[in-house]
Write a protein that holds these residues in place. Structure first.
Motif, PDB file in Angstrom:
ATOM      1  N   LEU A 132      10.114   7.437  -6.566  1.00 28.13           N
ATOM      2  CA  LEU A 132      10.709   8.742  -6.274  1.00 28.13           C
ATOM      3  C   LEU A 132      12.162   8.718  -6.729  1.00 28.13           C
ATOM      4  N   ALA A 133      12.549   9.745  -7.471  1.00 30.26           N
ATOM      5  CA  ALA A 133      13.887   9.773  -8.062  1.00 30.26           C
ATOM      6  C   ALA A 133      14.974   9.761  -7.001  1.00 30.26           C
ATOM      7  N   SER A 134      16.048   9.069  -7.317  1.00 32.78           N
ATOM      8  CA  SER A 134      17.234   9.098  -6.473  1.00 32.78           C
ATOM      9  C   SER A 134      18.074  10.316  -6.839  1.00 32.78           C
ATOM     10  N   SER A 135      19.050  10.612  -6.001  1.00 38.31           N
ATOM     11  CA  SER A 135      19.978  11.709  -6.287  1.00 38.31           C
ATOM     12  C   SER A 135      21.223  11.200  -6.995  1.00 38.31           C
ATOM     13  N   GLY A 136      21.273   9.893  -7.209  1.00 42.05           N
ATOM     14  CA  GLY A 136      22.443   9.280  -7.839  1.00 42.05           C
ATOM     15  C   GLY A 136      22.561   7.844  -7.396  1.00 42.05           C
ATOM     16  N   ILE A 137      23.764   7.375  -7.229  1.00 46.33           N
ATOM     17  CA  ILE A 137      23.993   5.983  -6.838  1.00 46.33           C
ATOM     18  C   ILE A 137      23.599   5.731  -5.385  1.00 46.33           C
ATOM     19  N   HIS A 138      23.487   6.783  -4.602  1.00 49.32           N
ATOM     20  CA  HIS A 138      23.257   6.700  -3.162  1.00 49.32           C
ATOM     21  C   HIS A 138      24.448   5.995  -2.512  1.00 49.32           C
ATOM     22  N   SER A 139      24.256   4.917  -1.750  1.00 50.27           N
ATOM     23  CA  SER A 139      25.398   4.316  -1.051  1.00 50.27           C
ATOM     24  C   SER A 139      25.459   2.812  -1.237  1.00 50.27           C
ATOM     25  N   ASN A 140      25.064   2.349  -2.400  1.00 48.49           N
ATOM     26  CA  ASN A 140      25.075   0.916  -2.661  1.00 48.49           C
ATOM     27  C   ASN A 140      25.744   0.611  -3.991  1.00 48.49           C
ATOM     28  N   GLY A 141      26.409  -0.513  -4.046  1.00 51.95           N
ATOM     29  CA  GLY A 141      27.020  -0.950  -5.302  1.00 51.95           C
ATOM     30  C   GLY A 141      28.367  -0.341  -5.585  1.00 51.95           C
ATOM     31  N   PHE A 142      28.997   0.284  -4.593  1.00 51.08           N
ATOM     32  CA  PHE A 142      30.247   0.996  -4.863  1.00 51.08           C
ATOM     33  C   PHE A 142      31.444   0.072  -5.071  1.00 51.08           C
ATOM     34  N   SER A 143      31.341  -1.163  -4.663  1.00 50.58           N
ATOM     35  CA  SER A 143      32.423  -2.090  -5.008  1.00 50.58           C
ATOM     36  C   SER A 143      32.450  -2.298  -6.520  1.00 50.58           C
ATOM     37  N   LEU A 144      31.267  -2.392  -7.129  1.00 47.93           N
ATOM     38  CA  LEU A 144      31.199  -2.494  -8.587  1.00 47.93           C
ATOM     39  C   LEU A 144      31.571  -1.168  -9.240  1.00 47.93           C
ATOM     40  N   VAL A 145      31.117  -0.062  -8.680  1.00 44.85           N
ATOM     41  CA  VAL A 145      31.474   1.258  -9.209  1.00 44.85           C
ATOM     42  C   VAL A 145      32.988   1.416  -9.239  1.00 44.85           C
ATOM     43  N   ARG A 146      33.639   1.077  -8.150  1.00 46.58           N
ATOM     44  CA  ARG A 146      35.097   1.229  -8.059  1.00 46.58           C
ATOM     45  C   ARG A 146      35.805   0.304  -9.042  1.00 46.58           C
ATOM     46  N   LYS A 147      35.234  -0.884  -9.263  1.00 52.60           N
ATOM     47  CA  LYS A 147      35.822  -1.802 -10.237  1.00 52.60           C
ATOM     48  C   LYS A 147      35.706  -1.228 -11.649  1.00 52.60           C
ATOM     49  N   ILE A 148      34.557  -0.613 -11.958  1.00 49.57           N
ATOM     50  CA  ILE A 148      34.370   0.009 -13.272  1.00 49.57           C
ATOM     51  C   ILE A 148      35.358   1.156 -13.459  1.00 49.57           C
ATOM     52  N   ILE A 149      35.582   1.940 -12.408  1.00 51.55           N
ATOM     53  CA  ILE A 149      36.558   3.034 -12.465  1.00 51.55           C
ATOM     54  C   ILE A 149      37.957   2.479 -12.674  1.00 51.55           C
ATOM     55  N   GLU A 150      38.274   1.398 -11.982  1.00 54.70           N
ATOM     56  CA  GLU A 150      39.590   0.780 -12.111  1.00 54.70           C
ATOM     57  C   GLU A 150      39.842   0.296 -13.541  1.00 54.70           C
ATOM     58  N   VAL A 151      38.808  -0.268 -14.157  1.00 55.05           N
ATOM     59  CA  VAL A 151      38.952  -0.826 -15.508  1.00 55.05           C
ATOM     60  C   VAL A 151      38.968   0.262 -16.572  1.00 55.05           C
ATOM     61  N   SER A 152      38.077   1.260 -16.434  1.00 54.77           N
ATOM     62  CA  SER A 152      37.924   2.278 -17.485  1.00 54.77           C
ATOM     63  C   SER A 152      38.843   3.482 -17.314  1.00 54.77           C
ATOM     64  N   LYS A 153      39.359   3.691 -16.100  1.00 52.10           N
ATOM     65  CA  LYS A 153      40.310   4.773 -15.798  1.00 52.10           C
ATOM     66  C   LYS A 153      39.849   6.137 -16.315  1.00 52.10           C
TER      67      LYS A 153
END
Length: 351
Positions: free
Chosen positions: A190-211
């Motif tokens: 069943l499809a997710s609506s997005g990232i849901h609520s897991n892995g956001f430490s990595l998400v935030r790191k990607i945002i920090e690096v890619s700006k």
């Protein structure tokens, strides 16, 4: 005899001077009562405000078994603080617990929340708890109580933490524990609506690096909207599916992704074979992988990659299950099958 009520420096201190605003706490309780009231359902014996919340299990169950779950929202909250968006993290909070107890066949009955902060901001706290109430409505469970803790110096200004607790019930004879799963069974995703609520430490790191510009357009909405999309709640369509046919197993795809959550419902002698070309990974995950240089194996271990819930049914019921869930508004894909495990191979294989 000394006056024990006197201060040695002639200063009269109050709880508010110590950083706790009881008036604000009372205002929050009054603000959230209408939203909590909308979640009331049969069985609730006392609403918000008492020392303990009471719920009566109805006579629909002959041998009721209570199933409980607790979770938080994780570091997705840090992004919510940065964006000053507080209206959807409450949905995430409910989803993480009710989806967990659902996979064992339980109908969520009631939910309690814990909101902790350094200084209570009534408008943002109200937004959070409105989201919790909306999540409870989606799950069909009552927001029956909770706790708001204002603890000066424990949290930075403007930040808070959340925890949630869900309790559900299932007929003892209808508990889903994966014991009936057999080789040849079909795995539906069943499809997710997005990232849901897991892995956001990595998400935030990607945002920090890619700006990136979080307000930039991302497939018809802002990147911030895509990142903050609340976790999908699968309760009502899956309860209906369980009522109409045998569901052999389910897995809520949270921390650990597909490769670590699906094995939680499998016997030692079974392997789930997932076909990664069976579904299209949503653009947000592709963006994360490209901007973070994340390996395929790491993506499958950290993120849901577009599949938020796995449902395992017999080959005979697969088409009917897919049709029923699609009619209920879910995006459903046949993503794999169960086979006998060979030696000590992994219990989830992505091919």
């Amino acid at each position: 005899m000394p006056n024990i009520m006197s201060s040695t420096n002639n200063v009269s201190l109050s709880y508010r001077d110590a950083g706790v605003d009881m008036v604000a706490g009372d205002a929050l309780v009054e603000a959230i009562k209408p939203y909590a009231k909308r979640t009331m359902r049969e069985g609730v014996m006392a609403g918000i405000g008492g020392f303990g919340a009471m719920f009566e299990i109805g006579k629909k169950y002959k041998e009721p078994v209570l199933v409980s779950g607790t979770d938080g929202v994780g570091t997705k909250l840090k992004l919510a603080f940065h964006l000053n968006r507080h209206d959807t993290v409450g949905i995430d909070l409910v989803a993480m617990s009710v989806n967990d107890i659902l996979v064992q066949g339980a109908e969520p009955l009631f939910f309690l929340d814990y909101f902790a902060c350094g200084k209570l901001d009534v408008p943002s706290a109200t937004d959070v708890i409105k989201g919790i109430a909306f999540g409870c409505e989606q799950a069909g469970c009552a927001l029956i109580g909770g706790e708001t803790a204002e603890m000066p110096s424990m949290y930075p200004d403007g930040e808070y933490d959340l925890a949630g607790f869900a309790v559900g019930a299932v007929e003892k004879s209808k508990i889903i524990d994966g014991s009936k799963i057999a080789p040849g069974d079909v795995i539906l995703g069943l499809a997710s609506s997005g990232i849901h609520s897991n892995g956001f430490s990595l998400v935030r790191k990607i945002i920090e690096v890619s700006k990136p510009d979080l307000n930039s357009d991302f497939h018809g909405r802002s990147l911030a909207d895509a990142l903050m999309a609340p976790t999908r709640i699968y309760v009502k369509p899956l309860l209906a599916l369980m009522a109409s046919m045998e569901v052999k197993g389910m897995a809520h795809i949270t921390g650990g992704g597909l490769v670590e959550n699906v094995p939680r419902v499998l016997g030692d002698k079974l392997t789930a074979v997932l076909h990664k070309d069976a579904w299209v990974m949503p653009p947000l995950f592709t963006w994360l992988q490209q901007h973070g240089g994340v390996a395929d194996a790491e993506m499958h271990r950290v993120f849901n990659c577009g599949i938020g819930m796995v449902v395992i049914v017999s080959q005979d019921n697969a088409d009917a299950a897919l049709a029923q869930l699609t009619a209920a508004g879910e995006t459903v894909t046949r993503i794999g099958e169960i086979r006998a495990r060979e030696g000590d191979e992994a219990q989830t294989i992505v091919v």
